[in-house]
Design an enzyme around this catalytic site. Structure first.
Site, PDB file in Angstrom:
ATOM      1  N   SER A   1       0.774  -1.219  -0.164  1.00  0.00           N
ATOM      2  CA  SER A   1       0.006  -0.027  -0.125  1.00  0.00           C
ATOM      3  C   SER A   1       0.788   1.067  -0.057  1.00  0.00           C
ATOM      4  CB  SER A   1      -0.927  -0.289   1.203  1.00  0.00           C
ATOM      5  OG  SER A   1      -0.287   0.070   2.430  1.00  0.00           O
TER       6      SER A   1
ATOM      7  N   LYS B   1      -6.403   4.605   7.945  1.00  0.00           N
ATOM      8  CA  LYS B   1      -5.415   5.335   7.641  1.00  0.00           C
ATOM      9  C   LYS B   1      -5.618   7.197   7.659  1.00  0.00           C
ATOM     10  CE  LYS B   1      -3.046   1.631   4.841  1.00  0.00           C
ATOM     11  NZ  LYS B   1      -3.092   1.036   3.605  1.00  0.00           N
TER      12      LYS B   1
END
Length: 803
Positions: free
Chosen positions: A645, A688
């Site tokens: 990611s 996140k």
């Protein structure tokens, strides 16, 4: 490439419209008997529960906390209610082989009746038979037999005595037995007189005495036979008397149980055994010994008198003994003993004819339980044996009960990993568990599902015994279910989390003195759960606030970017930004992943860095060698790094290091990238983004910061209200990405630039600066190679890059 448009509040949070919930409180909603959205799993359950062929047992697989056990139990209870009640099973004494108790099957409810009948019979035997032996008739016949034996013994002696007298020989009784002596005129001759007999006379007397002694010996030898005959006749008399006594009770039982041949045969065996041991009933003042009477009792192993439909049994401790049953022992005077009445049924016995639910992980952790279950399912019969005897660990003599035929459907509950491991490593598994019932992790969220999910919440509330929810509380819970599923189009199927949340909200409603669970109580429960698990997250935030962990949220910096990551500790997940840095200089096309070199990077992260390096080579040096020596690092990261990611952030920071163009520190990046520069979805986007938002907030307030994420992740956003408000006010922006060029333009403020037909990027574009810079690196590299060749006398060095 056009810049992406910042997401709106409606795009980052999917609200539940109240007009879709046509009720005031959940009291008005009916229970949901079976969950919606689990059609595949329910069809598999229906098929597996109905399929009669061997091996079609079920494995229900799904995530932990999905409520598998409760749903399967409820389904099987409903399915089994219309099926026939299975038979009762008893163990009785085996009069032929006492160490192998016999099993008898009876119709449901007859087991306890049979047990009661035999208990009554044993009690009657205890008093009736001794009374028979004490009767005048029995005593008179015994005396008659004894007198007859005496007469027969005396008759044999009398014949010998008469024969002796006829030959002038007397038969005398002495303390040592019988002896013979000559007579004259009816008197025994004295020894002195006998000496005067001629040799011929003595020979005649001695020959006759010898003959009489032989006859006497023969007569005496007949005494044991006579006594045995008398004993046999006494035994026959005992049998006759017992038969007369048993004729009534056992005859009635034989007639009562005539429809069960096994019981009739057992009653006949009981009668023969009582007759055989008739004397034992008269040896004890209180009747027969308890051990003897115990043989005539019944061990009711399975009693289905109160069962309705087929049984559904859940075994919470599936070890060998609990599954197959066990033979208990009792201590008596320092010794252990057992008998058939100490045989105990296992859960397989109780579930026979129905369904047995087991937790797969638990049975696999119990010694030999899994092997025992497979052996039983293959043989279709239950043998009650100890592990020691079964596997030859002990040689003690014990009971071997007759095996009981098995007709059961085993339902294993477990997670997917366990199912796939068993399928791969256990060759027997797929032969025995042929039906796979797979739980859905998430349920569809659409207009048709709102009311169904609300009914499911109402059902949970009633089963948990909590207050009813008002409409707004249900709507908030549905929204939170989407957050738990990390998808705007899905709702979590994890019952446990929702039930726990309902219980906590009910507690806060009690504290507030409310009769209903309202939206504020749901929110308080969510907030309190997060707060209880936030210690580590707060310590991490404190390290950033105090500057121990360096994260910049303002300004621009070359070769530095804020990547977004997720930390998972136990059941707690939270986002945390990470500074990613890069360096670049001329080299041989090598991108060094410092995390991998330090053995802190996982294989997926290493793969992402390799993809990144191939992307650079393909885009900026398609026809030549990429002249670059670069490094990437997650700064102040002391644990493992895994996942792809960060590959978009790594690409941006590496290009920044190559060109010297600074990146905006007010933007954080997450996203995976392929070799063509396309941005791919990643996980944990809610955590996140919220993690970076919290860092910005504590660094002086949120004002113009934002986050970049893959466009394919937009539908996964269910951000908390504080973030939504900041997005609505324009203080925080979130951009969806489809290509790396969009990230470059947002992070640098420069146009990325597309190559023309000759592969050249436009002047003053970012990509042109990258290409020009790499060309400079290539020239430096070629110059070094030339210098190296000259230094080596024209020979080409193996190691051209020695700087």
């Amino acid at each position: 490439m056009a810049l992406p448009v910042a997401l709106t509040e409606d795009q980052i949070y999917h609200r539940c419209p109240l007009d879709m919930l046509d009720f005031e409180t959940t009291e008005a909603l009916e229970n949901l008997e079976l969950p919606f959205g689990q059609d595949r799993m329910l069809r598999a359950l229906e098929f597996g529960a109905s399929m009669q062929a061997s091996g079609f047992n079920l494995f229900v697989l799904g995530p932990s906390g999905a409520g598998k056990h409760e749903l399967v139990k409820r389904f099987l209870d409903t399915h089994a209610a219309g099926k026939a009640v299975p038979s009762d099973w008893c163990h009785v004494f085996n009069f032929q082989q006492s160490d192998k108790p016999e099993a008898i099957t009876l119709r449901p409810g007859e087991g306890r009746v049979f047990k009661s009948d035999m208990s009554d019979l044993a009690s009657e035997l205890k008093t009736a038979i001794p009374a028979t032996f004490e009767s005048e008739e029995y005593q008179a016949r015994i005396q008659e037999l004894q007198e007859e034996m005496t007469r027969r013994q005396q008759k044999g002696l009398f014949v010998i005595q008469e024969e002796a007298r006829a030959n002038n020989i007397a038969m005398l009784t002495t303390p040592g037995g019988f002896t013979f002596a000559p007579m004259r005129n009816g008197e025994v001759i004295e020894p002195e007189e006998y000496k005067t007999f001629s040799a011929e006379e003595k020979e005649l007397v001695e020959a006759k005495v010898e003959d009489l002694q032989k006859k006497l010996q023969q007569a005496i030898q007949q005494v044991p036979r006579l006594r045995k005959e008398v004993r046999e006749r006494i035994h026959e008399l005992n049998e006759e008397m017992v038969q007369l006594t048993l004729g009534g009770p056992i005859g009635e039982l034989r007639e009562k149980w005539s429809h069960v041949p096994a019981v009739v045969a057992y009653l006949d065996a009981v009668r023969e055994d009582v007759v055989e041991h008739a004397e034992a009933f008269q040896d004890n003042e209180n009747g027969a010994p308890a051990g003897l009477l115990n043989r005539y009792r019944v061990n009711l192993l399975v009693d289905n008198a109160e069962t309705r439909g087929a049984p559904v049994i859940y075994e919470d401790l599936p070890n060998h003994q609990h599954l197959t049953g066990q033979i208990e022992h009792r201590a008596h005077q320092g010794n252990l003993y057992t008998d058939f009445t100490l045989i105990r049924a296992g859960s397989l016995h109780r579930a026979n004819g129905g369904y047995l639910i087991l937790d797969a992980r638990r049975i696999l952790t119990q010694p030999m339980a899994w092997e025992s279950l497979k052996r039983i399912l293959f043989s279709n019969e239950i043998r009650i044996e100890s592990l020691e005897r079964l596997y030859g660990l002990a040689t003690t003599v014990s009971l071997q009960p007759e095996p009981i035929p098995l007709n059961v459907k085993v339902v294993l509950l477990g997670d997917r990993t366990l199912y796939y491991l068993l399928s791969h490593y256990d060759p027997d598994f797929l032969d025995l568990f042929k039906v796979e019932a797979d739980f859905e992790d998430d349920l569809e969220r659409d207009d048709d599902s709102y009311l169904l999910y609300a009914r499911m919440i109402a059902t949970m509330a009633r089963s948990a015994g909590v207050k009813a929810l008002d409409r707004a509380a249900v709507a908030r819970l549905i929204e939170h279910a989407s957050r738990l599923a990390s998808d705007q189009q899905k709702l979590t199927a994890h019952d446990r989390v929702l039930k726990d949340l309902l219980s906590e909200a009910d507690h806060w409603a009690d504290q507030a003195g409310s009769d209903l669970i309202e939206v504020g109580h749901i929110q308080q429960a969510i907030d309190e759960r997060e707060y209880r698990a936030s210690r580590i997250r707060e310590r991490s935030m404190e390290q950033i606030r105090r500057g121990v962990m360096m994260i910049a949220t303002e300004g621009e910096q070359t070769g530095q970017v804020n990547g977004l990551s997720v930390l998972q500790i136990g059941a707690t997940r939270f986002g945390q930004p990470t500074r990613i840095t890069a360096t670049a200089r001329p080299g041989k096309g090598q991108v060094v992943d410092i995390e991998r070199e330090a053995k802190l990077g996982g294989p997926i992260h290493s793969k992402a860095v390799m993809i990144l390096s191939r992307f650079l080579a393909n885009r900026y040096a398609p026809m030549g060698e990429l002249s670059l020596s670069a490094s990437l690092a997650f700064e102040q990261s002391y644990g493992g790094v895994e996942g792809d990611s960060a590959s978009v952030a790594e690409t941006c920071v590496l290009l920044s290091a190559i060109t010297g163009v600074p990146l905006k520190q007010s933007l954080a990046v997450t996203g995976s990238m392929n070799q063509h520069g396309e941005v791919q979805a990643v996980g944990g986007v809610n955590e996140k983004i919220e993690g970076f938002f919290d860092v910005c907030k504590q660094a002086g307030g949120v004002s113009g910061q934002g986050a970049l994420l893959p466009a394919s992740n937009v539908e996964h956003l269910m951000l908390r209200k504080e973030v939504c408000d900041a997005v609505s006010d324009g203080r925080f922006v979130i951009y969806p990405l489809t290509h790396i060029d969009q990230a470059i333009e947002l992070m640098t403020g420069m146009e990325a630039g597309k190559p023309d037909a000759d592969g050249q990027f436009p002047e003053n574009s970012f990509n042109r600066r990258v290409a020009d810079r790499l060309e400079e690196f290539a020239k430096i590299g070629r110059k070094k190679e030339s210098e190296q060749e000259n230094a080596n006398g024209g020979r080409y060095g193996d190691n051209a890059d020695n700087s």
